[in-house]
Design an enzyme around this catalytic site. Structure first.
Site, PDB file in Angstrom:
ATOM      1  N   CYS A  95      -2.805   9.379   2.530  1.00  0.00           N
ATOM      2  CA  CYS A  95      -2.292   8.826   1.468  1.00  0.00           C
ATOM      3  C   CYS A  95      -3.371   8.938   0.316  1.00  0.00           C
ATOM      4  CB  CYS A  95      -2.298   7.219   1.658  1.00  0.00           C
ATOM      5  SG  CYS A  95      -3.421   6.355   2.275  1.00  0.00           S
ATOM      6  N   GLU A 100       0.970  -1.224  -0.004  1.00  0.00           N
ATOM      7  CA  GLU A 100      -0.050   0.003  -0.026  1.00  0.00           C
ATOM      8  C   GLU A 100       0.864   1.155   0.095  1.00  0.00           C
ATOM      9  OE1 GLU A 100      -3.105   0.082  -0.228  1.00  0.00           O
ATOM     10  OE2 GLU A 100      -3.637  -1.952   0.320  1.00  0.00           O
TER      11      GLU A 100
HETATM   12  P1  NDP Z   1       7.867   5.041   5.059  1.00  0.00           P
HETATM   13  O1  NDP Z   1       7.889   4.429   4.037  1.00  0.00           O
HETATM   14  O2  NDP Z   1       8.716   6.144   5.357  1.00  0.00           O
HETATM   15  O3  NDP Z   1       7.440   4.101   6.347  1.00  0.00           O
HETATM   16  C1  NDP Z   1       6.524   2.996   6.447  1.00  0.00           C
HETATM   17  C2  NDP Z   1       7.247   1.983   7.294  1.00  0.00           C
HETATM   18  O4  NDP Z   1       7.997   1.427   6.736  1.00  0.00           O
HETATM   19  C3  NDP Z   1       7.570   2.576   8.806  1.00  0.00           C
HETATM   20  O5  NDP Z   1       7.305   1.775   9.853  1.00  0.00           O
HETATM   21  C4  NDP Z   1       9.096   2.442   8.668  1.00  0.00           C
HETATM   22  O6  NDP Z   1       9.718   2.529   9.813  1.00  0.00           O
HETATM   23  C5  NDP Z   1       9.256   1.110   7.692  1.00  0.00           C
HETATM   24  N1  NDP Z   1      10.589   1.013   7.166  1.00  0.00           N
HETATM   25  C6  NDP Z   1      11.366   2.118   6.815  1.00  0.00           C
HETATM   26  N2  NDP Z   1      12.658   1.524   5.982  1.00  0.00           N
HETATM   27  C7  NDP Z   1      12.265   0.333   6.119  1.00  0.00           C
HETATM   28  C8  NDP Z   1      13.016  -0.807   5.348  1.00  0.00           C
HETATM   29  N3  NDP Z   1      13.959  -0.614   4.820  1.00  0.00           N
HETATM   30  N4  NDP Z   1      12.427  -2.000   5.355  1.00  0.00           N
HETATM   31  C9  NDP Z   1      11.136  -2.034   6.095  1.00  0.00           C
HETATM   32  N5  NDP Z   1      10.567  -1.417   6.731  1.00  0.00           N
HETATM   33  C10 NDP Z   1      11.045   0.029   6.587  1.00  0.00           C
HETATM   34  O7  NDP Z   1       6.501   5.891   5.121  1.00  0.00           O
HETATM   35  P2  NDP Z   1       5.680   7.053   6.106  1.00  0.00           P
HETATM   36  O8  NDP Z   1       5.672   6.452   7.545  1.00  0.00           O
HETATM   37  O9  NDP Z   1       6.381   8.300   6.022  1.00  0.00           O
HETATM   38  O10 NDP Z   1       4.490   6.976   5.540  1.00  0.00           O
HETATM   39  C11 NDP Z   1       3.755   7.953   4.769  1.00  0.00           C
HETATM   40  C12 NDP Z   1       3.812   7.394   3.309  1.00  0.00           C
HETATM   41  O11 NDP Z   1       2.823   6.123   3.508  1.00  0.00           O
HETATM   42  C13 NDP Z   1       3.382   8.139   2.399  1.00  0.00           C
HETATM   43  O12 NDP Z   1       3.771   7.953   1.222  1.00  0.00           O
HETATM   44  C14 NDP Z   1       1.608   7.768   2.253  1.00  0.00           C
HETATM   45  O13 NDP Z   1       1.397   8.020   0.927  1.00  0.00           O
HETATM   46  C15 NDP Z   1       1.856   6.276   2.521  1.00  0.00           C
HETATM   47  N6  NDP Z   1       0.481   5.745   3.085  1.00  0.00           N
HETATM   48  C16 NDP Z   1      -0.103   4.674   2.159  1.00  0.00           C
HETATM   49  C17 NDP Z   1      -1.143   4.032   2.351  1.00  0.00           C
HETATM   50  C18 NDP Z   1      -2.124   3.476   1.595  1.00  0.00           C
HETATM   51  O14 NDP Z   1      -2.652   2.739   2.112  1.00  0.00           O
HETATM   52  N7  NDP Z   1      -1.705   3.259   0.308  1.00  0.00           N
HETATM   53  C19 NDP Z   1      -1.906   4.680   3.677  1.00  0.00           C
HETATM   54  C20 NDP Z   1      -1.272   5.515   4.418  1.00  0.00           C
HETATM   55  C21 NDP Z   1       0.049   6.028   4.098  1.00  0.00           C
HETATM   56  P3  NDP Z   1      10.386   3.866  10.397  1.00  0.00           P
HETATM   57  O15 NDP Z   1       9.165   4.892  10.941  1.00  0.00           O
HETATM   58  O16 NDP Z   1      10.964   3.496  11.629  1.00  0.00           O
HETATM   59  O17 NDP Z   1      11.165   4.440   9.427  1.00  0.00           O
END
Ligand code: NDP
Length: 498
Positions: A279, A245
């Site tokens: 998102c 997602e």
């Molecule tokens: P990120 O991609 O920065 O992080 C998402 C999650 O992935 C966090 O828990 C993060 O941990 C973790 N993460 C980071 N690096 C890695 C890795 N290398 N391997 C595995 N996991 C990892 O997104 P955001 O938290 O900034 O969220 C915002 C984004 O999410 C926007 O782009 C938004 O559009 C999208 N989104 C999409 C939705 C959908 O349903 N399509 C719904 C809501 C949001 P940590 O935070 O500790 O870095």
């Protein structure tokens, strides 16, 4: 991580992730950071718990999941307050988010048996001597990786469906909202105290990466498209299936026969709720020429009334301090390339807040039109007609949701949007309808949460055939004779050769 902490920036102190309010810097929670070994252990424990959970059957799981949703409903104010403190969103927005999550838990619990349970499927003339049976079996353990912007709705959108399907879940909440993730897991443990069926591992991105490599049966990732690529690469090493997602840059189309007041209201809410950190938030609008000026006026009037600040306002702080720079860059670049701010503008950026900003005449190549801004900003572009609006809306690699306002052609336009979802004469509403699947296309990801597709996403189809009679046309055996094969050829020509 620095020792001088910007409010909202997570800090690791003595092995603990310290989560703070982006508005005030007040501590929201302290959670232990998991090592690689901790992640592996959590998944092993979850595997055993998952077997027990799967063994409860649909009825046992349904009863427990419904108790969990009742607990969430009873404590909705408490959870909303935590979401507000930790992520900064207004309490009312947190309430709406939690209501949606509760609705999803309820639907998943009540419908899992019908959608996933064992059933007979029809056999056809070929192999008519066998009956067909289909059921959907759990993966065992599902790793859920969540973002911070909807710290209840997004993990539950995957976890509730995965749990209802019979999986254990290990959740890695965002480092910006770990306390909310822990609250969810703790509340679940109150109604399912027997086994660690739903647990968390906390930390930064490396903990998410460790979860991808931990041997889980599937990873459900919600987050940015850039991180999604890393998650897929990590999962590829072990052929772990993954649901993505990803991000979005959703468009709204306003057609000539739209109710402009309703469109403006939905546009401002869809673009600016949760300070635009959604998102499926509306980030760009294409309004047809005859209604463009009136529509922009209505949007500016409504957006100009929104209040901004820490408490009791419409718009809270930007949760991730670093995102403020992205928003500023998009506004500045839009104006530098000929765009005009009809509300807000560069001065609207006052960290940790961004005031509502409406931009017009922004070139389509501008970052404000092409990239995810994640702030309370909108670009509104004038288009000749709905066809041009669709072409422009579909021009980006993202394809998550979208919205169309109009009467006669609105549904037809919604169908033509290259997106997984669309709302006609509203915005974002598909997210709350538990009977509908949720997910995107292109850079917005693949796979679906919510609805029947969302349940199937967390289970493997298991197909079983069972002999019920002797074969009249034996073919799948070395015992067949040349006459059997000749008869088979004759039958197939009669059936399909015309
Ligand atoms: P990120 O991609 O920065 O992080 C998402 C999650 O992935 C966090 O828990 C993060 O941990 C973790 N993460 C980071 N690096 C890695 C890795 N290398 N391997 C595995 N996991 C990892 O997104 P955001 O938290 O900034 O969220 C915002 C984004 O999410 C926007 O782009 C938004 O559009 C999208 N989104 C999409 C939705 C959908 O349903 N399509 C719904 C809501 C949001 P940590 O935070 O500790 O870095």
């Amino acid at each position: 991580m620095t020792a001088v902490q910007v409010p909202g920036t997570p800090l690791i102190e003595a092995g603990q992730l310290v989560s703070t309010s982006p508005a005030t810097g007040a501590e929201a929670g302290r959670l232990p950071v998991a090592s690689d070994a901790d992640v592996r252990r959590a998944v092993e424990r979850a595997r055993a718990a998952g077997e027990w959970w799967a063994g409860l059957g649909f009825t046992g799981r349904r009863a427990r999941l419904l108790r969990w949703r009742a607990l969430l409903a009873k404590r909705i104010e408490q959870l909303a307050e935590l979401v507000h403190v930790e992520g900064g969103k207004p309490v009312a927005d947190a309430i709406v988010e939690i209501v949606t999550a509760i609705e999803h838990i309820d639907w998943a619990a009540r419908n899992a048996a019908r959608v996933l349970g064992p059933r007979r499927v029809r056999s056809r003339l070929i192999l008519a001597e066998f009956s067909g049976h289909l059921e959907y079996q759990p993966y065992g353990v599902v790793g859920v990786i969540g973002p911070w912007n909807y710290p209840v709705f997004t993990p539950i959108g995957s976890a509730a469906y995965a749990l209802a399907a019979g999986n254990a879940v290990v959740l890695k909440p965002s480092e910006y909202t770990p306390a909310t993730g822990q609250w969810l897991v703790d509340s679940f443990a109150e109604v399912v105290p027997e086994q660690p069926v739903f647990t968390t591992v906390h930390g930064l991105g490396d903990v998410g990466a460790a979860l991808c490599r931990s041997g889980v049966g599937k990873v459900a990732f919600t987050g940015s498209t850039a991180t999604a690529r890393k998650v897929m690469a990590a999962c590829a090493e072990t052929l772990t299936p993954v649901l993505i997602e990803g991000g979005g840059k959703d468009a709204m189309i306003v057609d000539s026969d739209a109710d402009l007041d309703a469109a403006a209201e939905a546009c401002v809410w869809g673009g600016m709720t949760n300070a635009g950190q959604t998102c499926i938030g509306i980030e760009r609008v294409y309004a047809v020429d005859p209604v463009f000026d009136a529509f922009v006026d209505k949007v500016v009037t409504r957006a100009g009334r929104l209040t901004v600040g820490p408490e009791g306002t419409d718009i809270g702080p930007i949760t991730m301090p670093g995102q403020v720079d992205v928003i500023r860059r998009h506004i500045d670049a839009a104006i530098a390339s000929g765009g005009r701010a009809v509300l807000g503008g560069p001065d609207a950026v006052q960290p940790p807040y961004v005031h509502p900003t409406v931009l017009v005449d922004v070139p389509e190549e501008s970052a404000a039109v092409r990239e995810e801004t994640f702030g309370p900003t909108l670009t509104i572009s004038r288009v000749r007609d709905a066809d041009e609006a669709v072409t422009r809306a579909n021009a980006l690699p993202y394809g998550l949701g979208g919205s169309v306002f109009g009467r006669r052609r609105a549904v037809a336009i919604a169908r033509r949007l290259r997106s997984g979802m669309a709302s006609v004469n509203s915005s974002l509403t598909f997210a709350g309808m538990s009977t509908l699947p949720f997910g995107g296309v292109g850079d917005s990801g693949f796979g679906r949460i919510h609805g029947e597709d969302g349940l199937r996403e967390f289970a493997r189809a298991k197909a079983i055939t069972r002999r019920r009679a002797r074969s009249l046309l034996p073919s799948m055996t070395f015992e067949r004779t040349p006459t059997d094969v000749a008869r088979l050829v004759k039958v197939i020509k009669t059936m399909y050769g015309r």
